[in-house]
Design a protein around this motif. Structure first.
Motif, short mmCIF file in Angstrom:
data_model
loop_
_atom_site.label_atom_id
_atom_site.label_comp_id
_atom_site.label_asym_id
_atom_site.label_seq_id
_atom_site.Cartn_x
_atom_site.Cartn_y
_atom_site.Cartn_z
N LEU A 117 -29.36 35.68 82.90
CA LEU A 117 -28.40 35.60 83.98
C LEU A 117 -27.81 37.05 84.25
O LEU A 117 -27.26 37.57 85.17
CB LEU A 117 -27.35 34.77 83.49
CG LEU A 117 -27.85 33.27 83.45
CD1 LEU A 117 -26.94 32.42 83.07
CD2 LEU A 117 -28.27 32.82 85.05
N ALA A 118 -27.69 37.71 83.08
CA ALA A 118 -27.30 39.44 83.36
C ALA A 118 -27.93 40.27 84.09
O ALA A 118 -27.31 40.90 84.64
CB ALA A 118 -27.14 40.01 81.57
N PHE A 119 -29.25 39.69 84.18
CA PHE A 119 -29.98 40.84 85.10
C PHE A 119 -30.05 40.19 86.54
O PHE A 119 -30.40 40.87 87.41
CB PHE A 119 -31.57 40.59 84.66
CG PHE A 119 -31.84 41.66 83.73
CD1 PHE A 119 -32.37 42.99 83.90
CD2 PHE A 119 -31.93 41.41 82.31
CE1 PHE A 119 -32.59 43.99 83.22
CE2 PHE A 119 -31.95 42.34 81.36
CZ PHE A 119 -32.45 43.65 81.71
N SER A 120 -29.81 38.81 86.79
CA SER A 120 -29.86 38.30 88.03
C SER A 120 -28.63 37.80 88.72
O SER A 120 -28.85 37.29 89.79
CB SER A 120 -30.83 37.00 87.80
OG SER A 120 -30.04 35.77 87.17
N MET A 121 -27.37 38.18 88.19
CA MET A 121 -26.32 37.71 88.80
C MET A 121 -26.03 38.37 90.17
O MET A 121 -26.52 39.51 90.30
CB MET A 121 -24.97 38.23 88.02
CG MET A 121 -24.60 37.36 86.97
SD MET A 121 -24.08 35.56 87.43
CE MET A 121 -23.75 34.75 85.81
N GLY A 122 -25.89 37.36 91.44
CA GLY A 122 -25.71 38.01 92.43
C GLY A 122 -27.10 38.27 93.32
O GLY A 122 -26.92 38.66 94.40
N THR A 123 -28.17 37.88 92.72
CA THR A 123 -29.50 37.66 93.54
C THR A 123 -30.03 36.48 93.90
O THR A 123 -29.24 35.63 93.60
CB THR A 123 -30.39 38.46 92.38
OG1 THR A 123 -30.84 37.25 91.27
CG2 THR A 123 -29.96 39.68 91.71
N ASP A 124 -30.96 36.62 94.42
CA ASP A 124 -31.78 35.12 94.98
C ASP A 124 -32.62 34.48 93.98
O ASP A 124 -33.16 33.54 94.25
CB ASP A 124 -32.55 35.59 96.22
CG ASP A 124 -33.56 36.59 96.07
OD1 ASP A 124 -33.71 37.15 94.95
OD2 ASP A 124 -34.26 36.98 97.23
N PHE A 125 -32.85 35.21 92.83
CA PHE A 125 -33.38 34.40 91.77
C PHE A 125 -32.72 34.18 90.48
O PHE A 125 -33.25 33.67 89.46
CB PHE A 125 -34.62 35.45 91.39
CG PHE A 125 -34.27 36.75 90.87
CD1 PHE A 125 -33.90 36.97 89.52
CD2 PHE A 125 -34.30 38.08 91.55
CE1 PHE A 125 -33.52 38.17 88.95
CE2 PHE A 125 -33.91 39.14 90.92
CZ PHE A 125 -33.47 39.23 89.65
N THR A 126 -31.43 33.86 90.49
CA THR A 126 -30.76 33.37 89.60
C THR A 126 -31.23 31.76 88.99
O THR A 126 -30.98 31.60 88.03
CB THR A 126 -29.11 33.25 90.12
OG1 THR A 126 -28.64 34.64 90.61
CG2 THR A 126 -28.20 32.84 88.98
N GLY A 127 -31.66 31.01 89.98
CA GLY A 127 -31.90 29.85 89.89
C GLY A 127 -33.11 29.51 88.83
O GLY A 127 -33.43 28.56 88.37
#
Length: 497
Positions: free
Chosen positions: A167-177
């Motif tokens: 989640l630290a890497f993916s916050m605000g991206t389209d792969f958070t899910g």
């Protein structure tokens, strides 16, 4: 799986008993009641540890097949002459149809070969996981809270830390899910790596890693059930729940027929498939209904065997020792023994033992061959160090290791659970690194996360799979090197093997 204390004596007892039988067929010496009780206990303990060792061997050798299937998929997917055929094959429709009814259909549409593997065959995989979880809870490491606490807490840490890092890497991206992708530990791959180190690995560490992977699987099952269910069809779900109640009633009434549970379970799978609940959950729920008690109690089993054996008269010994063909009566007597032997094994243990080779040597390698084929020739090599690939690699290699080790260390330091026997913290750190091998269930969750997002999802899925393969490979290599350095140079005592 249980503690290995007393195993060496049990093995010696079993071996001594076996040595009594030779071609001269001598009569066994009479035993005192105390000797008989000790021998019976030794045989029981030996059988428990034999089952545990067999399960470990199945997972370990299955991991070697899985590695080969993954490597083959990557090669085939990137050979221009055949890669097109490889990808097209998985899109072929599959049918098992009677009239207008197709068993392998989803929302009225035939399943593709890839969907059949991921939704039908993987339901069998999760069914076997359900059986393993139930056995572990009843008689294995999860049956004792103190024994189970360390791998349970380690598994919790090994699930939380990778999600936090992802989640630290993916916050605000389209792969958070895809945050659940790096949660799982692949038991076949990880035990396959351990098997390469042979008898240097204490059995207690193998059991710790296996139990941790089982708890990881429970976490993965919960995540799939809660977060990866689509629009629910209430009517079909009610039908499925009614049939689930039928299975529970059958278990309560002590119905032992495996055909009954598998037949009704197949219908529940189809209803889950079309109701919006992921069908692999059906496999787990059905497994929990399988009876864990045998048809025959051991006392009745022994009586029936004695009754059948008595039919073989002492004067027949010489004939039998010449290995002549059995008479019809002798064949019937031995069939009675065989039937009784089948009925003294519970349906749960029988199904688990039967499914182990099918799952480890067919279903999981086929899943890997179908899903690990990533077309690399049009990928930017630098994409490995960014986006979803980087998030998964860091979550698997760093998150799993830190989470498992840190939570285990806290548990032992607080004296809530003991360290695994014949181990130290360097070995535990190495085992924690192996926990980052998250192949099978990770790819499965990646398919659920990005498989329905269209063209953008297809790109994310390819990069996610690449991250899983590289992350698992790094965790496996680092775990092996660390274990090779930290394990004792000589084989552990034979009692631990």
């Amino acid at each position: 799986m249980s503690n290995q204390k007393g195993k060496h004596d049990a093995g010696q007892g079993a071996g001594t008993q076996a040595d009594k039988f030779d071609d001269s067929c001598p009569a066994p010496a009479p035993e005192s009641p105390l000797q008989h009780s000790v021998q019976a206990l030794n045989n029981q303990v030996h059988s428990v540890f034999y089952a545990a060792r067999q399960a470990l061997r199945h997972h370990a050798s299955g991991g070697n097949v899985l590695i080969f299937a993954t490597f083959l998929a990557l090669v085939v997917a990137n050979i221009p002459a055949i890669s097109g055929h490889y990808f097209e094959f998985w899109e072929q429709e599959i049918r098992l149809q009677i009239g207008n009814f197709n068993l392998f259909s989803h929302s009225g549409h035939p399943m593709s070969m890839l969907q059949f593997i991921n939704d039908a065959l993987m339901a069998v995989f999760f069914f076997s996981i359900g059986l393993e979880i139930k056995r572990e809870v009843l008689v294995g490491e999860l049956s004792s809270f103190r024994q189970a606490l360390l791998p349970i807490v380690g598994a919790v840490g090994g699930m939380l830390m990778p999600v936090i890092i992802y989640l630290a890497f993916s916050m605000g991206t389209d792969f958070t899910g895809g945050a659940a992708i790096p949660m799982a530990t692949d038991i076949a791959f990880s035990l396959g790596v351990l098997s390469m180190l042979g008898r240097r690995v204490p059995l207690s560490l193998k059991i710790f890693l296996t139990t941790l992977a089982v708890v990881d699987d429970i976490g993965g099952i919960i995540v799939i059930a809660v977060f990866y269910s689509t629009q629910i069809d209430g009517i079909l779900l009610l039908y499925a729940l009614f049939l689930f109640g039928v299975l529970l009633t059958g278990s309560w009434l002590r119905i032992k027929s495996k055909l009954f549970y598998l037949g009704v379970g197949g219908v529940i799978w189809f209803l889950f498939l079309n109701s919006g609940i992921h069908p692999t959950i059906a496999g787990v729920l059905v497994a929990f209904c399988i009876p864990a008690t045998p048809v025959f109690e051991p006392k009745k089993y022994i009586k029936q065997i004695r009754s059948a054996i008595k039919n073989f008269r002492q004067e027949d010994d010489e004939t039998l020792c010449r290995k002549s063909i059995l008479s019809k009566e002798q064949l019937d007597w031995l069939k009675q023994v065989e039937s009784a032997s089948d009925k003294v094994i519970s349906p749960l243990q029988d199904l688990e033992d039967t499914l182990h080779p099918i799952v480890n040597y067919i279903i999981i390698p086929l899943f890997a061959f179908a899903n690990a084929g990533i077309f690399l020739l049009d990928m930017d090599p630098m994409s490995i160090f960014e986006g979803v690939s980087l998030a998964i690699i860091c979550a698997l290699v760093i998150g799993k290791c830190v989470g498992i080790f840190l939570f285990s260390w806290i548990t032992v330091k607080l004296k809530l659970a003991p360290m695994p026997e014949h181990s130290n913290w360097k070995m535990m750190a190495s085992i924690a690194m192996l926990g980052g091998i998250g192949f099978t269930v990770s790819i499965f969750i990646a398919n659920l996360s990005f498989g329905s997002m269209g063209e953008e999802g297809a790109s994310l899925l390819s990069h996610a799979k690449l991250g899983i393969v590289i992350g698992s490979l790094l965790a496996g290599i680092l775990g092996y090197l660390l274990l090779h350095r930290t394990l004792p140079k000589q084989p552990v005592d034979a009692a631990e093997d």
